[in-house]
Enzyme design. Structure first.
Site, PDB file in Angstrom:
ATOM      1  N   HIS A 196      81.696  60.880  48.018  1.00  0.00           N
ATOM      2  CA  HIS A 196      81.410  62.284  46.962  1.00  0.00           C
ATOM      3  C   HIS A 196      83.001  63.216  46.858  1.00  0.00           C
ATOM      4  O   HIS A 196      83.374  63.321  46.009  1.00  0.00           O
ATOM      5  CB  HIS A 196      80.757  63.442  48.073  1.00  0.00           C
ATOM      6  CG  HIS A 196      80.826  64.588  46.626  1.00  0.00           C
ATOM      7  ND1 HIS A 196      79.691  64.556  45.885  1.00  0.00           N
ATOM      8  CD2 HIS A 196      79.835  66.014  47.574  1.00  0.00           C
ATOM      9  CE1 HIS A 196      79.226  66.151  45.691  1.00  0.00           C
ATOM     10  NE2 HIS A 196      80.061  66.825  46.719  1.00  0.00           N
ATOM     11  N   HIS A 207      85.486  66.935  39.733  1.00  0.00           N
ATOM     12  CA  HIS A 207      83.763  66.581  40.013  1.00  0.00           C
ATOM     13  C   HIS A 207      83.012  68.404  38.855  1.00  0.00           C
ATOM     14  O   HIS A 207      83.024  68.499  38.716  1.00  0.00           O
ATOM     15  CB  HIS A 207      84.398  68.048  40.747  1.00  0.00           C
ATOM     16  CG  HIS A 207      82.247  68.493  41.957  1.00  0.00           C
ATOM     17  ND1 HIS A 207      81.711  67.389  41.283  1.00  0.00           N
ATOM     18  CD2 HIS A 207      82.088  68.696  42.767  1.00  0.00           C
ATOM     19  CE1 HIS A 207      80.267  67.227  42.002  1.00  0.00           C
ATOM     20  NE2 HIS A 207      80.895  68.519  43.164  1.00  0.00           N
ATOM     21  N   CYS A 266      75.131  69.579  43.086  1.00  0.00           N
ATOM     22  CA  CYS A 266      76.410  68.570  43.142  1.00  0.00           C
ATOM     23  C   CYS A 266      74.950  67.546  42.810  1.00  0.00           C
ATOM     24  O   CYS A 266      75.289  65.955  42.591  1.00  0.00           O
ATOM     25  CB  CYS A 266      77.597  68.847  43.678  1.00  0.00           C
ATOM     26  SG  CYS A 266      77.874  70.348  43.016  1.00  0.00           S
TER      27      CYS A 266
END
Lengths: 394, 352
Positions: A288, A323, A157
């Site tokens: 994040h 996400h 990620c």
């Protein structure tokens, strides 16, 4: 540090097919989270940030021949790099333009679609190589005639945040004069089932930084920036600057973040140090903030360790887009640059209750104020933590 | 940037290390070559070993050996190149997911399927919180990691970097490479690879890791001078691209003593090597390695291992020779590799 100039950008995500649409959605607090319609899955009840264009529709928009072998990530990436090219002021990318793309799973959408077809159906074998991330990057490079420095970073990620970091370093070291950096990831059954097996997907819209958060929503997106050396920026519009970056490893667990947010703490510290800034210089943090129990607490602790009691305004935009894994760093870099450009802070959607452990409240409605310096965090599996700092061009 | 020295090396491949000293090479009758198993237990706890895929096992072993070789405890950065990543776990999770039609799944293989599992596991084992990146660009994955090595050494505080390349095989995914012509249709022995004159190659698994340092030691192997990658090059341009790369380092093609070439017996693409073997490097010692260790996306790291050894031991290994020319005191080595005509990588090494 003056930082490396950003002279173009392009994006496609669940909240818009270009910069303008993404900006309007952010401004109007309009999320892109729905049930999956394009992705065919048994888990159709799990909300996702899906781009409502089929591969065939994307291929038509991009004028690809019928027998093309572009993966969905490649289609999304080409769509966004086309926009980048248009607003960069170039007709085509000059000779020697580099390309660094971040992705977590590349073209594994094709592997899961054709896993059982390859042995019997030769027509699908063009996708055998597509499983590996480099293939998707090469397809994008081919489309734009990029034949020099082309590489892929895959650190889950934080992939595209790392691509931006490396691109900035390539410019600063003089190895490249111009480089396209960012990333692309599409929704796949592989990742949806993978995150589901880890029990970190929320069955509702995600609640980043909320005490009642129950997991993340996956999303898909592509976002790319053009970085250029100083000598090419005169007379061009500079959208902002990459002025700090840092990567560190949490060295705690393959998938979970440490309680004290060590990796995040180190990445943020490195980025501040590189930019020559102190914590009080940061106007806003694009966190994040995935909405998982583990990340949001670990990240909050890291923010407390860096900023003490004076944590700058912060929010996670994952409530808008989901996400987007390997693309998240680039998507949020672009949102950060939009914040700087328009003097707007975009809200952390769905937030109601602050976490018991930290009591931190993100920004929950759009705010207008001058933003000069933004910190953007991206953390991934394998303990991979990356922080980027963007500054207004002065 | 400071100068960069190769201070520690370690590799695992389908050949025992002593093939370099002239030991008779292993001959495989299959087109998929497995790496020889080393004594992993000597450096990795058995309970950990059981959970590890081959890529993680090989990488962790080589990392520890390369660090030990350089007498370094914890590096400042860990950089990994892997074109295909953790395929065994990817295949396991993919198979379970498809067979169960997205039923109840154990997360273990998903967790270990991400491309940066190797880099993450090394960091975890060494408790190394430094810069940690993974590059996955086909046959220039390792070269990309080397480029990042150069960038990190621009920071004067960086003293040691662990960098390596690794790729593993897995049953179905590697098998697919026969279907699309990457692997030869006919079975051949690895030692006959260069006489095959057919499309495709032989695929293998390997790992090679290195401790690169800003400080030259009495035990250093060689100096790492430069690396370059190019996504596509026409055969007719390969010589000029190489010369341009050498020129930016103040080196002429005539200064090169040994070329290590990624010939893989695929007659469609070996013409890149023909071009320079019969051209600018016709008078130089030419070495191949894929008839020994096979082809994979990170196997140029094995060539880097060879280069380091040749420059330190000042010996051209017989098993790897493509021509009869020798070189008594090798000083400059160029490694050139590509796969399927794309992702060309150049690496320049120099003796100390």
């Amino acid at each position: 540090m003056k930082g490396v100039a950003v002279t173009g950008m392009g994006i496609i995500s669940a909240i818009g097919r270009n910069l303008n649409e993404n900006h309007l959605s952010l401004k109007n607090a309009k999320n892109g989270i729905t049930n999956p319609e394009i992705l065919s899955t048994q888990h159709s009840h799990l909300p996702v940030g899906e781009i409502k264009l089929s591969n065939a529709e994307l291929a038509t928009i991009l004028n690809l021949p019928e027998n093309h072998s572009y993966t969905r990530s490649a289609l999304l990436a080409v769509h966004s790099v086309k926009e980048l090219l248009e607003n960069s002021g170039y007709d085509q990318f000059p000779e020697g333009t580099g390309f660094i793309s971040g992705t977590s799973i590349g073209g594994i959408d094709k592997t899961e679609q054709h896993f059982y077809d390859y042995s019997e159906n030769p027509e699908y074998r063009k996708y055998i190589q597509a499983q590996h991330p480099g293939f998707t990057t090469e397809k994008i490079a081919e489309y734009f005639g990029l034949n020099g420095f082309v590489t892929t970073i895959s650190t889950a990620c934080s992939s595209s945040a790392n691509a931006i970091m490396m691109g900035a370093q390539m410019i600063q070291s003089g190895k490249l004069k111009r480089v396209i950096v960012g990333g692309s990831d599409c929704l796949t059954k592989f990742t949806l089932n993978g995150f589901n097996s880890l029990k970190i997907l929320s069955e509702e819209k995600s609640l980043p930084f909320d005490d009642d958060r129950a997991g993340l929503n996956l999303g898909e997106a592509a976002g790319y920036l053009l970085l250029e050396a100083e000598e090419y920026t005169s007379g061009r519009s500079v959208l902002g600057r990459v002025s700090g970056y840092g990567n560190a490893n949490d060295a705690f667990h393959q998938t979970a973040s440490s309680e004290n947010g060590e990796g995040a703490f180190k990445a943020i510290s490195k980025a501040l140090n590189k930019a020559g800034l102190s914590g009080s210089d940061i106007n806003f943090i694009n966190a994040h903030g995935t909405g998982t129990r583990n990340n949001d607490l670990s990240e909050s602790v890291a923010l407390q360790r860096i900023f003490g009691k004076n944590i700058p305004a912060f929010s996670s935009t994952k409530g808008f887009t989901g996400h987007t894994l390997g693309a998240a760093g680039a998507v949020e870099a672009i949102f950060s640059l939009l914040s700087i450009q328009y003097g707007e802070i975009y809200p952390n959607l769905n937030f109601k209750t602050s976490m018991k452990e930290t009591g931190l409240d993100p920004v929950t409605s759009i705010q207008n104020k001058e933003i000069n310096t933004i910190l953007s965090n991206s953390f991934g599996f394998g303990g991979n933590c990356t922080s980027l700092i963007f500054k207004k061009d002065e | 940037m400071s100068r960069v020295y190769i201070n520690g090396i370690s590799s695992i491949s389908p050949q025992p290390e002593r093939v370099f000293e002239g030991l008779e090479p292993h001959v495989s009758k299959e087109n998929i070559l497995h790496a020889v198993d080393l004594n992993y237990k000597s450096v990795i706890k058995p309970i950990m070993l059981r959970r590890m895929s081959k890529a993680v096992k090989m990488s962790l072993y080589c990392s520890k050996m390369a660090l030990k070789d350089a007498n370094v405890q914890i590096p400042d950065a860990i950089l990994v190149g892997t074109g295909q990543g953790c395929m065994q776990d990817t295949e396991k999770f993919m198979g379970n997911m498809l067979d169960s039609e997205e039923g109840l799944l154990s997360p273990t293989s998903f967790i270990q399927s991400t491309h940066n599992t190797v880099g993450g596991q090394i960091a975890l084992d060494l408790n190394c919180t430094g810069h940690n990146l993974t590059f996955t660009q086909n046959s220039v994955s390792f070269e990309s990691a080397l480029i990042d090595t150069q960038l990190q050494f621009e920071d004067p505080d960086v003293e040691n970097i662990l960098v390596g390349g690794v790729d593993e095989t897995s049953e179905k995914f590697t098998g697919f490479q026969t279907l699309d012509g990457q692997i030869k249709k006919e079975k051949i022995r690895n030692i006959n690879l260069y006489n095959s004159n057919t499309p495709g190659t032989i695929i293998s698994e390997s790992a090679a890791f290195f401790t690169l340092g800003s400080e030259k030691k009495s035990t250093s192997y060689a100096e790492f001078i430069d690396v370059g990658i190019f996504n596509s090059i026409d055969v007719s341009d390969i010589s000029s691209k190489i010369q341009k790369f050498l020129k930016r380092n103040g080196v002429s093609f005539e200064d090169i003593d040994v070329v290590i070439l990624g010939r893989n017996g695929d007659h469609r693409f070996d013409k890149y090597y023909d071009e320079i073997q019969n051209g600018i490097f016709s008078g130089k010692s030419q070495l191949g390695f894929k008839h020994m260790v096979g082809e994979n996306n990170a196997v140029s790291s094995y060539a880097f291992w060879m280069g380091a050894k040749i420059l330190k031991e000042k010996k051209i290994p017989e098993n790897f020779k493509l021509n009869t020319l020798n070189c008594d005191v090798p000083q400059k080595i160029l490694i050139y590799n590509q796969y399927l005509g794309r992702n060309h990588g150049f690496i320049l090494l120099q003796s100390l």
